[in-house]
Design an enzyme around this catalytic site. Structure first.
Site, PDB file in Angstrom:
ATOM      1  N   LYS A 144       0.843  -1.205   0.000  1.00 52.34           N
ATOM      2  CA  LYS A 144       0.000   0.000   0.000  1.00 52.34           C
ATOM      3  C   LYS A 144       0.877   1.254   0.000  1.00 52.34           C
ATOM      4  O   LYS A 144       0.620   2.210  -0.732  1.00 52.34           O
ATOM      5  CB  LYS A 144      -0.948  -0.018   1.210  1.00 52.34           C
ATOM      6  CG  LYS A 144      -2.032  -1.075   1.072  1.00 52.34           C
ATOM      7  CD  LYS A 144      -2.850  -1.312   2.337  1.00 52.34           C
ATOM      8  CE  LYS A 144      -3.790  -2.499   2.115  1.00 52.34           C
ATOM      9  NZ  LYS A 144      -4.640  -2.823   3.264  1.00 52.34           N
ATOM     10  N   GLN A 186      -4.692  -1.435   9.440  1.00 50.16           N
ATOM     11  CA  GLN A 186      -4.609  -2.770   8.850  1.00 50.16           C
ATOM     12  C   GLN A 186      -5.237  -3.797   9.794  1.00 50.16           C
ATOM     13  O   GLN A 186      -4.955  -3.817  10.997  1.00 50.16           O
ATOM     14  CB  GLN A 186      -3.135  -3.123   8.558  1.00 50.16           C
ATOM     15  CG  GLN A 186      -2.937  -4.422   7.804  1.00 50.16           C
ATOM     16  CD  GLN A 186      -3.514  -4.407   6.382  1.00 50.16           C
ATOM     17  OE1 GLN A 186      -3.646  -3.370   5.756  1.00 50.16           O
ATOM     18  NE2 GLN A 186      -3.875  -5.570   5.890  1.00 50.16           N
ATOM     19  N   ASP A 226     -10.921   2.811   3.661  1.00 49.90           N
ATOM     20  CA  ASP A 226     -11.213   1.378   3.549  1.00 49.90           C
ATOM     21  C   ASP A 226     -12.701   1.121   3.307  1.00 49.90           C
ATOM     22  O   ASP A 226     -13.084   0.014   2.914  1.00 49.90           O
ATOM     23  CB  ASP A 226     -10.807   0.654   4.843  1.00 49.90           C
ATOM     24  CG  ASP A 226      -9.490  -0.084   4.718  1.00 49.90           C
ATOM     25  OD1 ASP A 226      -9.215  -0.608   3.623  1.00 49.90           O
ATOM     26  OD2 ASP A 226      -8.747  -0.152   5.711  1.00 49.90           O
TER      27      ASP A 226
HETATM   28  N1  GUN Z   1      -6.940  -6.854   6.039  1.00 52.86           N
HETATM   29  C1  GUN Z   1      -7.244  -7.620   4.965  1.00 52.86           C
HETATM   30  N2  GUN Z   1      -7.778  -6.860   3.992  1.00 52.86           N
HETATM   31  C2  GUN Z   1      -7.795  -5.600   4.445  1.00 52.86           C
HETATM   32  C3  GUN Z   1      -8.209  -4.363   3.879  1.00 52.86           C
HETATM   33  O1  GUN Z   1      -8.709  -4.275   2.744  1.00 52.86           O
HETATM   34  N3  GUN Z   1      -8.042  -3.264   4.663  1.00 52.86           N
HETATM   35  C4  GUN Z   1      -7.531  -3.335   5.915  1.00 52.86           C
HETATM   36  N4  GUN Z   1      -7.436  -2.204   6.629  1.00 52.86           N
HETATM   37  N5  GUN Z   1      -7.138  -4.463   6.475  1.00 52.86           N
HETATM   38  C5  GUN Z   1      -7.265  -5.582   5.731  1.00 52.86           C
END
Ligand code: GUN
Length: 279
Positions: A49, A93, A116
């Site tokens: 990311k 996350q 998100d």
């Molecule tokens: N953990 C697995 N997929 C995601 C996601 O799309 N966003 C976040 N913040 N955590 C995750």
């Protein structure tokens, strides 16, 4: 043989479009990325990311917190980032360590910075067709379908999985695009029969290679959300690719299908967060 839906290529195109938009319009955006603990998979995701931010010209601010971080400490950090005008998006996350209540954390992120799309406001907006942030994986799947000229309107769409992050928002998005949507889950009876009706099948089951050709209508579009590491070190999805692809009309590979789209759509949401007019 099925047409391969190349998520890696499409995600690169989206990132390049965003990079140009940021350059041409002089957009300034910063994403705060919070990781609690050092789960190796999360570290890889968070790293990807941050790399995508750098590529398209978005600033990223990293917060790598220890496993023993308290819920109150994390809430205080989110409060601080909510109030910080330099921060446009906040990403925590998941999963979080078990002593932290994920729901409480998600609910504390300002809906204006919820890149998100997990906040109840974002989910509510999606549900009633109002503008808001949309969960990145399902938004990426819609983009894959649109950019591959696969029409959703009037199609039988079957989603296997009902998670808050993928299954539920996926069903809402397909419905918003005029698909006829069925959501299946672990208690669904006659799963194969229902899947066999699908023109568009989205598999978010969490079981390696569970979906074989017995679940597929000839010519169906098959979208594989799963990602699993097998004993031989190779990655596979929820779909048995080799068995299904001779029967599908179009199919996403794993890796290189849905995965890269999640990050591309996060970048779309970050740019949206930085350019939204109403505050
Ligand atoms: N953990 C697995 N997929 C995601 C996601 O799309 N966003 C976040 N913040 N955590 C995750």
């Amino acid at each position: 043989m099925a047409k391969l839906i190349d998520g890696k290529l499409i995600s690169s195109q989206i990132k390049d479009e965003l990079k140009n938009k940021i350059e041409n319009e002089g957009i300034s955006a910063t994403l705060a990325v919070i990781q609690v603990g050092n789960d190796p998979a999360s570290t890889v995701y968070v790293g990807n990311k941050k790399k995508a931010c750098e590529y398209i010209g978005i600033g990223s601010k990293s917060f790598e917190l220890g496993d023993n971080t308290t819920e109150d400490e994390l809430l205080a950090l989110i409060d601080r980032l909510n109030d910080d005008e330099m921060i446009n998006g906040i990403l925590v996350q998941l999963p979080l360590p078990s002593h932290i209540d994920e729901k409480k954390i998600i609910n504390r992120i300002s809906p204006l910075k919820d890149v998100d799309g997990f906040h109840p406001w974002s989910v509510g907006n999606l549900c009633i067709g109002q503008e808001g942030f949309v969960s990145c994986t399902p938004a990426g799947i819609i983009e894959l379908l649109k950019r591959s000229d696969i029409k959703i309107e009037g199609k039988e769409c079957v989603v296997i999985g009902r998670s808050n992050i993928v299954g539920k928002p996926m069903a809402l998005l397909l419905l918003a695009n005029n698909g006829t949507v069925t959501v299946c889950h672990s208690k669904t009876k006659n799963l194969k029969d229902i899947c066999k009706r699908a023109d568009i099948l989205v598999a978010a089951v969490g079981k390696p290679k569970m979906i074989n050709s017995e679940y597929i209508k000839e010519g169906a579009t098959v979208i594989d959300v799963g990602i699993h590491r097998m004993d031989d070190g190779k990655l596979c999805g929820d779909v048995d690719f080799d068995d299904v692809s001779p029967h599908a009309g179009a199919i996403t590979p794993v890796p290189g299908g849905v995965g890269p789209m999640t990050i591309a759509m996060l970048m779309v949401n970050c740019v949206q967060a930085a350019t939204r007019k109403e505050r």
